[in-house]
Motif scaffolding. Structure first.
Motif, short mmCIF file in Angstrom:
data_model
loop_
_atom_site.label_atom_id
_atom_site.label_comp_id
_atom_site.label_asym_id
_atom_site.label_seq_id
_atom_site.Cartn_x
_atom_site.Cartn_y
_atom_site.Cartn_z
N GLU A 1 33.02 23.36 -51.66
CA GLU A 1 33.47 22.32 -51.51
C GLU A 1 32.87 21.17 -50.86
O GLU A 1 32.06 19.90 -51.57
CB GLU A 1 34.62 22.50 -51.50
CG GLU A 1 36.15 23.26 -52.68
CD GLU A 1 36.03 24.54 -52.22
OE1 GLU A 1 36.94 25.22 -52.66
OE2 GLU A 1 35.64 25.03 -51.05
N ASP B 1 36.75 17.13 -54.62
CA ASP B 1 36.04 19.21 -55.26
C ASP B 1 36.58 18.81 -57.10
O ASP B 1 37.98 18.39 -57.08
CB ASP B 1 35.47 19.81 -54.47
CG ASP B 1 37.28 20.09 -53.95
OD1 ASP B 1 38.53 20.81 -54.37
OD2 ASP B 1 38.20 19.63 -52.73
N SER B 2 36.02 20.22 -57.52
CA SER B 2 37.11 20.38 -58.69
C SER B 2 38.18 21.03 -59.25
O SER B 2 38.72 21.90 -59.60
CB SER B 2 35.51 21.66 -59.91
OG SER B 2 36.05 22.43 -58.76
#
Length: 170
Positions: A6, A161-162
């Motif tokens: 991340e 982050d995703s």
């Protein structure tokens, strides 16, 4: 580190905001060190201002990057300089883009940190910068910490982050 993938994703996304000739400041912390790693070999002319000894060392030997270390009292646990000396070092400088790595980000409470000594330096980076970017992994978003660094309105972008929950993203 538990979030290293991340952290690299966040650092790569933030790097896209930087161009040759920029003057940037980089805050302290483990993600800041990863960010410094990602900058290596990518620029011909970049000025980096930091209070993090680790970030400063990470960029050592990088010919395209001019490093400026903000001095002051040294906080061993964070590997960073702080205090009146550190903040007054920044008085004469103009920063294009500040990259801040807070301990917590709350949609209502703003960017926050636990490290009392470092908050005045973070605030000074923000006040001297034309653009401010907050970088934090998703585990730090919608959490709180002891001290407010700034309101989210003071920042141009938050980079995470995703794994961020969609409801928070909205």
């Amino acid at each position: 580190n538990e979030f290293s993938d991340e952290k690299f994703a966040i650092a790569e996304a933030a790097m896209a905001l930087i161009k040759d000739g920029d003057i940037i400041s980089i805050d302290s912390g483990s993600t800041a060190v990863v960010f410094a790693k990602v900058l290596m070999g990518k620029f011909n002319h970049l000025i980096v201002i930091t209070h993090s000894l680790e970030v400063f060392k990470e960029l050592e030997g990088e010919h395209g990057i001019k490093r400026i270390l903000v001095g002051g009292e040294y906080l061993e646990s964070e590997g960073a300089f702080y205090g009146d000396l550190a903040t007054s070092c920044l008085d004469g400088l103009q920063i294009g883009k500040a990259f801040i790595f807070p301990s917590a980000i709350s949609l209502t409470g703003g960017a926050m940190d636990f490290v009392t000594e470092l908050v005045p330096v973070q605030k000074k980076f923000i006040s001297k910068a034309n653009q401010v970017y907050l970088l934090a992994d998703s585990s730090k978003i919608e959490t709180t910490a002891l001290l407010k660094i700034c309101e989210l309105q003071a920042c141009d972008e938050i980079i995470t982050d995703s794994k961020l929950d969609n409801s928070i993203f909205e």
